[in-house]
Design an enzyme around this catalytic site. Structure first.
Site, mmCIF file in Angstrom:
data_model
loop_
_atom_site.group_PDB
_atom_site.id
_atom_site.type_symbol
_atom_site.label_atom_id
_atom_site.label_comp_id
_atom_site.label_asym_id
_atom_site.label_seq_id
_atom_site.Cartn_x
_atom_site.Cartn_y
_atom_site.Cartn_z
ATOM 1 N N ASP A 1 -7.324 -13.216 -3.074
ATOM 2 C CA ASP A 1 -7.389 -14.274 -4.081
ATOM 3 C C ASP A 1 -7.856 -15.561 -3.412
ATOM 4 O O ASP A 1 -7.221 -16.019 -2.455
ATOM 5 C CB ASP A 1 -5.999 -14.507 -4.674
ATOM 6 C CG ASP A 1 -5.546 -13.349 -5.541
ATOM 7 O OD1 ASP A 1 -6.090 -13.203 -6.642
ATOM 8 O OD2 ASP A 1 -4.648 -12.596 -5.113
ATOM 9 N N HIS B 1 0.807 -1.220 0.000
ATOM 10 C CA HIS B 1 0.000 0.000 0.000
ATOM 11 C C HIS B 1 0.840 1.269 0.000
ATOM 12 O O HIS B 1 0.390 2.310 0.468
ATOM 13 C CB HIS B 1 -0.958 -0.005 1.191
ATOM 14 C CG HIS B 1 -2.055 -1.009 1.011
ATOM 15 N ND1 HIS B 1 -1.945 -2.306 1.434
ATOM 16 C CD2 HIS B 1 -3.260 -0.908 0.431
ATOM 17 C CE1 HIS B 1 -3.053 -2.959 1.123
ATOM 18 N NE2 HIS B 1 -3.860 -2.137 0.518
ATOM 19 N N HIS C 1 -0.019 -16.175 7.415
ATOM 20 C CA HIS C 1 0.515 -15.063 6.608
ATOM 21 C C HIS C 1 1.830 -14.624 7.249
ATOM 22 O O HIS C 1 2.359 -15.307 8.134
ATOM 23 C CB HIS C 1 -0.517 -13.926 6.517
ATOM 24 C CG HIS C 1 -0.423 -13.184 5.214
ATOM 25 N ND1 HIS C 1 0.623 -12.357 4.919
ATOM 26 C CD2 HIS C 1 -1.232 -13.165 4.127
ATOM 27 C CE1 HIS C 1 0.465 -11.850 3.705
ATOM 28 N NE2 HIS C 1 -0.658 -12.339 3.183
HETATM 29 C C1 LIG Z 1 -0.270 -13.972 -7.196
HETATM 30 C C2 LIG Z 1 -0.388 -14.099 -5.716
HETATM 31 C C3 LIG Z 1 -1.504 -13.579 -5.080
HETATM 32 C C4 LIG Z 1 -1.654 -13.711 -3.700
HETATM 33 N N1 LIG Z 1 -2.776 -13.221 -3.117
HETATM 34 C C5 LIG Z 1 -2.970 -13.407 -1.777
HETATM 35 C C6 LIG Z 1 -4.171 -12.964 -1.161
HETATM 36 O O1 LIG Z 1 -5.049 -12.388 -1.792
HETATM 37 N N2 LIG Z 1 -4.301 -13.185 0.173
HETATM 38 C C7 LIG Z 1 -3.332 -13.808 0.919
HETATM 39 O O2 LIG Z 1 -3.503 -13.992 2.112
HETATM 40 N N3 LIG Z 1 -2.196 -14.250 0.340
HETATM 41 C C8 LIG Z 1 -1.990 -14.056 -0.977
HETATM 42 N N4 LIG Z 1 -0.832 -14.490 -1.556
HETATM 43 C C9 LIG Z 1 0.173 -15.188 -0.734
HETATM 44 C C10 LIG Z 1 0.859 -14.327 0.313
HETATM 45 O O3 LIG Z 1 1.534 -13.244 -0.275
HETATM 46 C C11 LIG Z 1 1.811 -15.201 1.122
HETATM 47 O O4 LIG Z 1 1.186 -16.378 1.503
HETATM 48 C C12 LIG Z 1 2.275 -14.509 2.379
HETATM 49 O O5 LIG Z 1 3.112 -13.448 2.028
HETATM 50 C C13 LIG Z 1 3.061 -15.424 3.321
HETATM 51 O O6 LIG Z 1 4.189 -15.922 2.689
HETATM 52 P P1 LIG Z 1 4.422 -17.489 2.483
HETATM 53 O O7 LIG Z 1 3.112 -18.070 2.105
HETATM 54 O O8 LIG Z 1 5.407 -17.571 1.359
HETATM 55 O O9 LIG Z 1 4.928 -18.043 3.776
HETATM 56 C C14 LIG Z 1 -0.652 -14.358 -2.936
HETATM 57 C C15 LIG Z 1 0.479 -14.870 -3.586
HETATM 58 C C16 LIG Z 1 0.617 -14.759 -4.964
HETATM 59 C C17 LIG Z 1 1.820 -15.335 -5.619
#
Ligand SMILES: Cc1cc2nc3c(=O)[nH]c(=O)nc-3n(C[C@H](O)[C@H](O)[C@H](O)COP(=O)(O)O)c2cc1C
Length: 409
Positions: free
Chosen positions: A352, A17, A104
């Protein structure tokens, strides 16, 4: 840190943001014809709000080229790529002032830095991948022009729904391990031929349309249940020259795994036959050598995934990346606040339900960054070696024999 690559060095900046996100590329070769439109294609495939299968957050993600080129030609100087954040709604995430979102990065960022971005995932957010995709599009353009390299990724599974025969073998312990092959012929044909146009025919980005419809229903079901679902992305790199990859720590697949596992939400990586290859005997798995039409050596099968000893062998490189279900879900979950007080979090905000359709261009971008950097390293080695006189003192068994052109085996 926020930099990837040795000679083609990409540094990304920005949080979910803040005013803008983007990347600075240091080391892009001079003389590459490039426009913002060349990059925008991939930005549009990554951006949110593309379909009802992705977050409704609305960002145009228009990329601006700030430096490093003139009159549409790169100068060899640092290229700055900038995308302004438009759809900022920090208040969407106010519950997370109290609660770290389970699975997260809120808790770990705070543990690490002692401060965190006031809203959203900060730098852990997928917003950060804007810079990677922009930089990857430039690497990809160079690879395409210089070597005809093609990189195509696609969604190979959502939840338990897989493109047929791409799935890991199921069944408990089985003494009869002689069959089947790790990947079916149909899936291998898909790997050899699939194009981005095929991939983009369906909003899931699965090119196997019968499976794509089932995947779509699975994502919609997760969304309706205020839940989320994971999946896998498979990627193929074609026409990559042999000889790329640096023994021993910067092997091609080691850097590929590093690149892929740096993408948010990734949980697994496998090259070639991967974990399925671990289930078959060597007699089925070995890639026998054959003479190619140009006289060079190719392999009859490609369970190695185009890499042996960490070095590309000229065959297609293919790999699969596992993505977890996104952590932010609106369904109430029992959890604890930052101070340990037990409670329940039903996250608001736009998220997502499944990341894999949007992860496809990110996987392609990171693959391009790995291939580009290792290509530049190998080319610099070859250019330095070419300045020496020809080798005449070694026995013939120590140097590559001349190529015999003719019929491929
Ligand atoms: C294209 C894309 C979209 C994402 N959208 C979301 C989202 O809308 N909500 C969410 O909680 N995580 C989303 N993520 C995942 C988080 O960024 C991620 O799970 C979080 O940073 C924690 O990191 P880790 O899962 O690698 O441990 C997305 C990841 C990608 C690659």
């Amino acid at each position: 840190m926020s930099t990837f690559g040795k000679l083609f060095r990409v540094t990304t900046f920005g949080e979910s943001h803040c005013a803008s996100v983007g990347a600075i590329i240091d080391g892009c070769p001079p003389g590459l014809q490039l426009s913002a439109a060349d990059i925008q294609v991939q930005m549009d495939r990554r951006r949110p709000g593309q379909s009802d299968l992705t977050t409704p957050r609305n960002e145009k993600d228009a990329v601006q080229l700030q430096s490093g080129l003139e009159l549409g030609v790169t100068l060899g100087t640092p290229i700055a790529l900038l995308v302004r954040n438009e759809d900022q709604r920090p208040h969407d995430y106010s519950e997370t002032d109290l609660y770290p979102r389970p699975s997260h990065a809120d808790f770990t960022y705070l543990e690490k830095y002692g401060v965190k971005a006031s809203s959203g995932g900060g730098r852990s957010s997928a917003r950060e991948t804007v810079g990677r995709v922009a930089a990857g599009a430039i690497a990809e353009r160079y690879l395409k022009i210089a070597h005809g390299v093609e990189i195509v990724a696609f969604v190979s599974s959502v939840g338990k729904i897989h493109i047929p025969v791409s799935a890991a073998s199921v069944g408990a312990d089985d003494e009869n391990d002689d069959a089947p092959e790790p990947l079916s012929e149909e899936f291998r044909t898909l790997l050899a031929t699939v194009s981005r146009e095929d991939v983009d025919k369906h909003p899931t980005r699965c090119p196997h349309l019968a499976t794509a419809e089932r995947m779509k229903k699975r994502i919609i079901r997760a969304k309706a249940a205020m839940d989320s679902i994971g999946g896998t992305v498979t990627c193929v790199i074609r026409n990559l020259p042999s000889g790329l990859g640096e023994p021993v720590f910067d092997k091609f697949e080691a850097l590929l795994a590093h690149a892929m596992l740096s993408i948010p939400a990734t949980k697994g990586f496998e090259l070639g036959s991967g974990f399925r290859g671990a289930e078959v005997p060597g007699s089925l798995h070995n890639d026998a050598f054959v003479r190619r039409a140009d006289g060079g050596l190719g392999t009859a099968s490609n369970w190695s995934g185009g890499v042996q000893g960490g070095i590309t062998n000229g065959e297609d490189v293919y790999f699969r990346v596992g993505f977890k279900p996104p952590a932010t879900i609106s369904q109430a979950q029992a959890t604890a606040q930052y101070d340990g007080t037990p409670g329940s979090l039903a996250a608001r905000g736009r998220h997502d339900p499944c990341v894999v359709p949007r992860a496809v261009p990110i996987v392609e971008a990171m693959a391009a960054l790995v291939a580009m950097d290792l290509l530049m390293i190998q080319k610099s080695r070859q250019a330095a070696a070419a300045l020496l006189p020809p080798i005449t003192t070694l026995p013939p068994t120590m140097v590559m024999p001349p190529r015999v052109k003719g019929e491929a085996a």
